[in-house]
Design an enzyme around this catalytic site. Structure first.
Site, PDB file in Angstrom:
ATOM      1  N   GLY A  10      -8.795  30.450  51.561  1.00  0.00           N
ATOM      2  CA  GLY A  10      -7.840  31.244  50.540  1.00  0.00           C
ATOM      3  C   GLY A  10      -6.693  30.431  50.160  1.00  0.00           C
ATOM      4  N   SER A  11      -6.041  29.879  51.231  1.00  0.00           N
ATOM      5  CA  SER A  11      -4.695  28.981  51.030  1.00  0.00           C
ATOM      6  C   SER A  11      -5.093  27.861  50.178  1.00  0.00           C
ATOM      7  CB  SER A  11      -4.343  28.787  52.261  1.00  0.00           C
ATOM      8  OG  SER A  11      -3.863  29.858  53.021  1.00  0.00           O
ATOM      9  N   ASP A  45      -6.955  39.805  48.915  1.00  0.00           N
ATOM     10  CA  ASP A  45      -7.157  40.784  50.010  1.00  0.00           C
ATOM     11  C   ASP A  45      -7.779  42.153  48.886  1.00  0.00           C
ATOM     12  OD1 ASP A  45      -5.811  39.617  51.776  1.00  0.00           O
ATOM     13  OD2 ASP A  45      -3.899  40.415  51.550  1.00  0.00           O
ATOM     14  N   HIS A  60     -11.364  39.381  55.678  1.00  0.00           N
ATOM     15  CA  HIS A  60     -11.308  39.728  54.171  1.00  0.00           C
ATOM     16  C   HIS A  60     -12.695  40.581  53.981  1.00  0.00           C
ATOM     17  CE1 HIS A  60      -7.539  37.689  53.282  1.00  0.00           C
ATOM     18  NE2 HIS A  60      -7.859  37.052  54.394  1.00  0.00           N
TER      19      HIS A  60
HETATM   20  C1  LIG Z   1      -2.787  37.805  50.128  1.00  0.00           C
HETATM   21  C2  LIG Z   1      -3.306  36.420  50.539  1.00  0.00           C
HETATM   22  N1  LIG Z   1      -3.297  35.152  50.031  1.00  0.00           N
HETATM   23  C3  LIG Z   1      -3.906  34.105  50.844  1.00  0.00           C
HETATM   24  C4  LIG Z   1      -4.296  34.112  52.009  1.00  0.00           C
HETATM   25  C5  LIG Z   1      -4.988  33.104  52.690  1.00  0.00           C
HETATM   26  O1  LIG Z   1      -6.153  33.056  53.050  1.00  0.00           O
HETATM   27  P1  LIG Z   1      -6.913  31.991  54.035  1.00  0.00           P
HETATM   28  O2  LIG Z   1      -6.557  32.714  55.193  1.00  0.00           O
HETATM   29  O3  LIG Z   1      -8.298  31.888  53.838  1.00  0.00           O
HETATM   30  O4  LIG Z   1      -6.231  30.650  53.668  1.00  0.00           O
HETATM   31  C6  LIG Z   1      -4.303  35.424  52.669  1.00  0.00           C
HETATM   32  C7  LIG Z   1      -4.704  35.743  54.090  1.00  0.00           C
HETATM   33  O5  LIG Z   1      -4.955  36.513  54.648  1.00  0.00           O
HETATM   34  C8  LIG Z   1      -3.843  36.571  52.065  1.00  0.00           C
HETATM   35  O6  LIG Z   1      -3.592  37.878  52.764  1.00  0.00           O
END
Ligand SMILES: Cc1ncc(COP(=O)(O)O)c(C=O)c1O
Length: 434
Positions: free
Chosen positions: A84-85, A192, A218
């Protein structure tokens, strides 16, 4: 099907079934996790099958997932990523592309975001040389408001990038309208909140582009994974280029000459006819996921609606069971929303006769998992000190969240019995301390 493969997949189902006997729930002994992947035998089989077929890079399952997930969320395009990042990084970076000409974001431009949130909603702003403008959030919804965003818009503001907090939608209609009035891009971090609605519309459908995470906590799990979704085909093309090394060509790996002009381009100062598969028009990354992850994603996607229903049900059980508990601020859905909740946030009244730490410690001792509302006030973390930014208004609520807030789980594996124990435990602690 190859008979050996059939046998392995049948055995995989039996193996999965063997592992399921967790025994009965034992209060105080069985872990009540705040979040986690919910994986059934179809998920396990999907991963094993993809592994047997050695689909170790992105391939047909990735494409299939992208098209099914885009349809499910009402977008024209989805691009699978390794987190997600990464999805957030791609979503914001897309707006710096030269293909947007005069509208592109340039270093020093401002992006409005919230101070209390997850770091990688904010990091792409800094990583692109842009300036985050932090606004505060409300206690209870843990979202900012359109009014706070409006107040933060200045002459250099060009975009808004905010997450729907813990699954609870922000005022998406109003914030999208502000974005339109002020010619700002809107990036919805929907990591989320998959399945949440605001004004009857799915979150992620209000802005120019949106992101999802498939990390196990998630709504859907792929291990690691994420997705960028948009209905703007020009933006989708930029996202794909940035995700796939920055290349100009849009053929999938293994495909050639979809455009029928592979050797007919002249770009940059390259010679006429230079192979389009190796022409790079963005300073890109490689943030792709693999087909093994996508195979799991496809299997998980079949269960999305039931997962979202369980999250809503679990949240409501906690909300009803804890109603009226003194010294605790219970979470509230944003008005006109129907959240597909990520977690259940509790804020301990600063005047309470007990501390947040003592309550958290009590719950953890009872094997009830708790989590912070991510970073609390991000501006107080070492990574952000001394970086160019602007704060509009004070961050009083973000500071209260840093000190007083935590969340407990609502994910689909939690049972009514477990949640009843969570409710009884919170009440027992609060009543003893009051
Ligand atoms: C609101 C939000 N954005 C982005 C992310 C990042 O996702 P990832 O852990 O898959 O990189 C998270 C991770 O929990 C999140 O809660």
């Amino acid at each position: 099907m190859n008979p050996h493969k059939g046998l392995i997949l049948d055995e995989t189902v039996k193996y999965h079934q063997d592992l399921q006997d967790d025994g009965p729930f034992v209060p105080g002994t069985t872990e009540i996790w705040p979040a986690g992947a919910v994986l059934d035998e179809a998920d396990r089989t999907a991963i094993v099958e993809a592994a047997l077929e050695m689909r170790i890079a992105a391939g047909p399952s990735s494409r299939r997932f992208e098209s099914r997930f885009a349809r499910k969320l009402g977008h024209r395009k989805a691009h699978l990523t390794n987190s997600g990042s990464s999805a957030n990084l791609l979503a914001l970076s897309a707006f710096t592309s030269h293909l947007l000409e005069d509208r592109r974001l340039r270093p020093g431009d401002e992006v409005i975001t919230v101070a209390a949130g997850f770091p990688t909603t904010v990091n792409p702003i800094i990583q692109n040389g842009l300036v985050p403008v932090f606004v505060d959030v409300e206690l209870g919804t843990y979202n900012t408001t359109a009014a706070r965003v409006a107040e933060a818009i200045g002459p250099r503001t060009r975009a808004i990038m905010i997450a729907h907090a813990l699954g609870n939608p922000f005022e998406a209609t109003e914030i999208a309208q502000l974005a339109e009035e002020h010619d700002l891009f809107l990036i919805e971090d929907n990591c989320d909140a998959v399945g949440s609605t605001y004004d009857g519309r799915l979150t992620g459908s209000f802005g120019d582009i949106t992101t999802v995470s498939f990390y196990p906590a998630h709504h859907l799990a792929m291990g690691e994974g994420g997705c960028v979704l948009t209905s703007n085909l020009a933006l989708a093309r930029i996202v794909e280029s940035l995700r796939d090394w920055g290349r100009d060509c849009w053929c999938e790996p293994g495909e050639t000459n979809k455009c029928l002009k592979r050797f007919a381009y002249q770009m940059g100062t390259l010679p006429e006819g230079y192979d389009h598969k190796y022409i790079f028009s963005h300073v890109g990354y490689n943030l792709k996921a693999t087909d093994i992850q996508a195979a799991l994603g496809l299997s998980q996607l079949d269960k999305l609606d039931s997962f979202c229903a369980a999250r809503r049900r679990n949240w409501q059980q906690l909300r009803d069971g804890l109603d009226g508990t003194p010294h605790l601020l219970l979470p509230e859905a944003t008005v006109r929303s129907d959240p597909s909740w990520f977690g259940f946030a509790l804020t301990v009244d600063p005047e309470a006769p007990f501390t947040r730490a003592a309550l958290v410690d009590f719950l953890e001792q009872r094997k009830i998992g708790t989590r912070r509302l991510f970073a609390g006030n991000l501006t107080r973390h070492p990574a952000y000190l001394g970086r160019p930014h602007r704060v509009v208004g004070d961050l009083a609520n973000s500071d209260i969240i840093t000190d007083q807030t935590f969340w407990i789980g609502v994910y689909p594996a939690l049972t009514e019995e477990m949640l009843a124990y969570v409710i009884a435990s919170v009440r027992q602690f609060v009543e003893a301390g009051s």
